[in-house]
Scaffold this active site. Structure first.
Site, PDB file in Angstrom:
ATOM      1  N   LEU A  85       9.156  -0.321  -8.938  1.00  0.00           N
ATOM      2  CA  LEU A  85      10.550  -0.747  -8.812  1.00  0.00           C
ATOM      3  C   LEU A  85      11.191  -0.900 -10.173  1.00  0.00           C
ATOM      4  O   LEU A  85      10.536  -1.272 -11.141  1.00  0.00           O
ATOM      5  CB  LEU A  85      10.607  -2.115  -8.113  1.00  0.00           C
ATOM      6  N   GLU A 116      13.440 -10.071  -0.263  1.00  0.00           N
ATOM      7  CA  GLU A 116      12.098 -10.619  -0.028  1.00  0.00           C
ATOM      8  C   GLU A 116      11.554 -11.130  -1.349  1.00  0.00           C
ATOM      9  O   GLU A 116      11.927 -10.625  -2.397  1.00  0.00           O
ATOM     10  CB  GLU A 116      11.117  -9.511   0.411  1.00  0.00           C
ATOM     11  N   LYS A 118       9.117 -11.224  -4.424  1.00  0.00           N
ATOM     12  CA  LYS A 118       8.248 -10.225  -5.049  1.00  0.00           C
ATOM     13  C   LYS A 118       6.910 -10.912  -5.310  1.00  0.00           C
ATOM     14  O   LYS A 118       6.791 -11.762  -6.190  1.00  0.00           O
ATOM     15  CB  LYS A 118       8.865  -9.718  -6.350  1.00  0.00           C
ATOM     16  N   ARG A 139      -3.074   1.156  -5.345  1.00  0.00           N
ATOM     17  CA  ARG A 139      -1.970   2.032  -5.722  1.00  0.00           C
ATOM     18  C   ARG A 139      -2.431   3.080  -6.727  1.00  0.00           C
ATOM     19  O   ARG A 139      -1.999   4.228  -6.682  1.00  0.00           O
ATOM     20  CB  ARG A 139      -0.839   1.184  -6.309  1.00  0.00           C
ATOM     21  N   LYS A 293      16.374  -4.633  -1.062  1.00  0.00           N
ATOM     22  CA  LYS A 293      16.238  -3.258  -0.563  1.00  0.00           C
ATOM     23  C   LYS A 293      17.428  -2.933   0.331  1.00  0.00           C
ATOM     24  O   LYS A 293      17.818  -3.775   1.148  1.00  0.00           O
ATOM     25  CB  LYS A 293      14.963  -3.122   0.284  1.00  0.00           C
ATOM     26  N   CYS A 414     -11.784 -44.494 -31.280  1.00  0.00           N
ATOM     27  CA  CYS A 414     -12.547 -45.687 -31.656  1.00  0.00           C
ATOM     28  C   CYS A 414     -13.788 -45.355 -32.471  1.00  0.00           C
ATOM     29  O   CYS A 414     -14.538 -46.248 -32.831  1.00  0.00           O
ATOM     30  CB  CYS A 414     -12.935 -46.477 -30.419  1.00  0.00           C
TER      31      CYS A 414
HETATM   32  S1  IVH Z   1       8.578  -2.667  -2.336  1.00  0.00           S
HETATM   33  C1  IVH Z   1       9.372   1.601  -3.178  1.00  0.00           C
HETATM   34  N1  IVH Z   1       8.441  -5.217  -1.871  1.00  0.00           N
HETATM   35  O1  IVH Z   1       6.029  -4.809  -6.849  1.00  0.00           O
HETATM   36  C2  IVH Z   1       9.233   0.166  -3.089  1.00  0.00           C
HETATM   37  N2  IVH Z   1       7.170  -4.332  -3.655  1.00  0.00           N
HETATM   38  O2  IVH Z   1       7.093  -3.183  -9.156  1.00  0.00           O
HETATM   39  C3  IVH Z   1       7.844  -0.262  -3.169  1.00  0.00           C
HETATM   40  N3  IVH Z   1       5.788  -5.993  -4.814  1.00  0.00           N
HETATM   41  O3  IVH Z   1       3.929  -2.033  -6.712  1.00  0.00           O
HETATM   42  C4  IVH Z   1       7.622  -1.663  -3.376  1.00  0.00           C
HETATM   43  N4  IVH Z   1       6.375  -7.702  -3.590  1.00  0.00           N
HETATM   44  O4  IVH Z   1       3.067  -4.213  -5.751  1.00  0.00           O
HETATM   45  C5  IVH Z   1       8.035  -4.209  -2.634  1.00  0.00           C
HETATM   46  N5  IVH Z   1       8.389  -7.479  -1.314  1.00  0.00           N
HETATM   47  C6  IVH Z   1       7.981  -6.450  -2.076  1.00  0.00           C
HETATM   48  C7  IVH Z   1       7.049  -6.640  -3.118  1.00  0.00           C
HETATM   49  C8  IVH Z   1       6.677  -5.540  -3.899  1.00  0.00           C
HETATM   50  C9  IVH Z   1       5.621  -7.302  -4.593  1.00  0.00           C
HETATM   51  C10 IVH Z   1       5.122  -5.230  -5.891  1.00  0.00           C
HETATM   52  C11 IVH Z   1       4.412  -3.990  -5.435  1.00  0.00           C
HETATM   53  C12 IVH Z   1       4.936  -2.856  -6.258  1.00  0.00           C
HETATM   54  C13 IVH Z   1       5.585  -3.582  -7.392  1.00  0.00           C
HETATM   55  C14 IVH Z   1       6.753  -2.787  -7.887  1.00  0.00           C
END
Ligand code: IVH
Length: 675
Positions: A85, A116, A118, A139, A293, A414
């Site tokens: 992201l 949401e 992160k 990943r 998103k 002490c």
């Molecule tokens: S969406 C294409 N949603 O953040 C979108 N990612 O920097 C894919 N992550 O590798 C990710 N919480 O490990 C999404 N609610 C969330 C997330 C999330 C954590 C992490 C994920 C991703 C990284 C991206």
């Protein structure tokens, strides 16, 4: 001999039952059966599978304990690339992103968004074939990851089979595997005590736990899963938006974030960010930002991707929980029980939303493990309400002649000899109450609100009283006079009179508070209460031998030893005599040696934030009074103690008609029960 078909049916039934219980426990956080029933069913299934190897199945709940170790992880291709992201570090950057979304979609108003948390863990892809977890992968570089199926199968909140009736032939669920803070702290505590290397943060802990070739090790780590996206999926009958996908996942028993919300303006986005930011410290897991998103899939595909990130999503980051700074010195602090804690003095640094200038180094083992040198550049972490800690040293930035930080051989306060108990990482000053640092801490503890509750006896005053020799033990507090108080700095007639009145009224207390106030090692409020309820008098506690102490609920061998050591020391006996002679009194307690606790038969759940104590302490106090405590509200709950932020548990208790009490009422009941 039962028919083979019967056995197979039984195996299938047991698997379904266990997965259902598992889902209720890990995903819904609502256990419905006692652990014994779960264990009994699991054992029966294990036995049947051993006796009938042809019935074994990799997605059987018995596999959650881990399988035989691998020699390496296999590399696997992702059906669709796993993207990352783009980040936004301010509201302006977020606003610019939203504007770009509107421009590209050629619309006047913002399309619906989903926000949401992160999660700060490890991204994984789970592929389900015919509803059965077939493959889990990291990943990796986004196109290829590592096959960690065996490890992921051990994670309780990952369904081995999707529930519901209509699940596709093949579907890929993506999400984050993370370690909740409590599990992380407990794991590190255990590691430190056993001379093992602690993890730097929950994210590393999750990564390290998933990287195990032996899945039985992963099975013992407290990992959780939360889904946030789909990967490969059928085209027909697939939802039209991200939000609906999340609901679909939930209907299959896949955990999704309960903080996800639909939003439709920049203001709502900023508000969501602030709300979650305010809750960040009290969440049970680490988050490092908010992910926004675009909800509608058609809009998502119009927007497309750049390089490695989608144009329909952005991560708005929170202030980092880790920061780099310099250690300007190490100070050794002496606590109430003589424990010496190394504390790093730091060049002030902004971390986890506050400026930090001290960080704990835990104990000398930890200093040794870090090989900390004077002036070292270090990584400091501050997350949740845990005190800031030095988690690692950046060796490359060490100054050439820097000296290694060594353990003190004498108490820094002490000068008494420093002891190191075999098998313990802690250094201790041997000076006891001769050590002003220990005496000051003992006096402060004695006077504290939940002990003798002497109003107005603050830290500065205690310092002066001990330094001037006015107070040489806690009993001296009851001999203070106006005249001597007036010799202290900044002490006027009025405050002296007030303090004396506060000391006077503290004489009337409860037995439990008095025992707690004595500051016996490892005797917290709950243990003090258990001792008071069990023995009923200070004389009986003083006279109790190890065996009778061990009869008390909440007292184990270590605490029993500390109690014996405390009451047999002559100095302590004298202080105790003088306290009683000074007229410290409490209402009589009828000993409950053979009786049940006053809250016997009740099941309590504690939720939300409490003012007077932590949730753990409240639970301990309840257990000491005979109550059972549970983490989730069910039909069996007798009372919910709800502080601010009790949230879903409060709603559930209300819907079930469970009695709900606030903190004040809780304290009143404790008092009534003899606490
Ligand atoms: S969406 C294409 N949603 O953040 C979108 N990612 O920097 C894919 N992550 O590798 C990710 N919480 O490990 C999404 N609610 C969330 C997330 C999330 C954590 C992490 C994920 C991703 C990284 C991206």
């Amino acid at each position: 001999m039962p028919e083979r078909g019967d056995i197979k049916a039984r195996v299938v039934a047991l698997r379904e039952q266990l997965e259902r219980w598992n889902h209720q426990y890990y995903v819904l956080d609502e256990p419905t059966v006692p652990d014994q029933d779960y264990d009994a069913a699991l054992r029966e299934l294990q036995k049947l599978e051993t006796e009938h190897p042809e019935l074994q199945d990799p997605s059987s709940p018995t596999q959650r304990v881990g399988a035989a170790p691998l020699s390496a992880f296999e590399s696997v291709a992702h059906p669709m690339p796993m993207l990352s992201l783009d980040n936004a570090f301010s509201d302006e950057e977020l606003g610019a992103f939203l504007q770009r979304v509107m421009d590209r979609l050629d619309v006047e108003s913002l399309p619906e968004l989903v926000a949401e948390p992160k999660l700060d863990g490890i991204a994984v892809s789970l592929i389900y074939r015919d509803g059965v977890l077939a493959r889990a992968a990291t990943r990796g570089d986004g196109t290829h990851g590592e096959d960690i199926t065996l490890n992921v199968r051990t994670i309780g909140s990952v369904p081995l089979r999707l529930g519901g009736d209509a699940c596709p032939d093949v579907v890929e669920i993506r999400g984050e595997i993370f370690m909740p803070r409590a599990g992380f702290e407990a794991f590190n505590e255990y590691a430190r005590r056993n001379g093992e290397k602690p993890f730097v943060n929950p994210r590393n802990a999750a990564a390290g736990s998933l990287r195990q070739l032996d899945s039985q090790i992963t099975a013992r780590r407290p990992l959780e899963f939360c889904a946030y996206a789909s990967g490969q999926h059928p085209e027909s009958q697939w939802p039209k938006s991200h939000w609906e996908v999340l609901q679909l996942f939930a209907s299959w028993g896949v955990p999704i974030s309960r903080y996800a919300e639909r939003l439709s303006s920049l203001e709502e986005c900023v508000d969501y960010y602030q709300r979650l930011g305010d809750q960040r410290d009290s969440l049970s897991f680490d988050i490092d930002g908010i992910v926004y998103k675009v909800n509608d899939f058609e809009a998502q595909s119009k927007l497309g991707f750049v390089a490695r990130a989608p144009r329909w999503s952005i991560a708005r980051k929170f202030p980092a929980q880790e920061a780099v700074t310099k250690v300007t010195g190490v100070e050794f602090q002496v606590g109430r029980t003589g424990a010496i804690t190394p504390v790093a003095r730091l060049e002030p640094v902004f971390v986890g939303g506050v400026t930090v200038s001290n960080a704990t180094l835990h104990n000398m083992d930890e200093v040794g493990r870090l090989e900390l040198h004077d002036g070292d550049t270090v990584v400091v972490r501050r997350a949740g309400d845990v005190i800031p800690q030095v988690v690692s040293v950046i060796e490359e930035r060490r100054l050439p002649d820097a000296a290694l930080i060594a353990a003190p051989s004498a108490c820094p306060v002490c000068a008494s000899a420093v002891q190191r108990v075999a098998g313990e990482a802690t250094l201790r000053c041997s000076g006891g109450l001769v050590c002003p640092a220990q005496l000051k801490a003992a006096v402060r503890h004695f006077a504290s609100r939940r002990a003798m509750d002497i109003d107005g006896l603050g830290e500065k005053l205690v310092e002066q009283m001990v330094d001037t020799g006015l107070v040489r033990d806690v009993a001296d507090l009851f001999r203070l006079e106006q005249r001597s108080l007036l010799t202290l700095e900044r002490m006027g007639e009025k405050s002296a009179t007030k303090l004396l009145a506060a000391i006077e009224s503290s004489r009337r207390t409860t037995l439990a508070r008095f025992i707690f106030a004595l500051g016996i090692r490892e005797v917290g409020e709950a243990t003090a209460l258990a001792l008071a309820t069990y023995f009923g008098s200070i004389e009986a506690i003083r006279a109790a031998d190890l065996d009778s102490l061990l009869e008390v609920p909440d007292v184990g061998p270590v605490v029993a030893q500390h109690l014996r050591a405390f009451f047999s020391a002559q100095a302590n006996q004298q202080v105790l005599e003088r306290l009683l002679a000074a007229g410290v009194v409490w209402p009589a307690v009828s000993p409950a040696q053979n009786a049940q606790g006053p809250l016997e038969g009740q099941t309590w759940v504690v939720s939300g934030k409490l003012e007077s104590q932590s949730r753990d302490e409240a639970e301990e106090a309840l257990r000491a009074l005979g109550a059972r405590t549970s983490k989730s509200v069910s039909g069996k709950t007798s009372v919910l103690l709800a502080g601010p932020g009790a949230g879903s548990k409060l709603a559930k208790a209300e819907s079930l008609g469970v009695e709900i009490v606030d903190e004040q009422e809780f304290l009143a009941r404790l008092a009534k029960a003899g606490a």
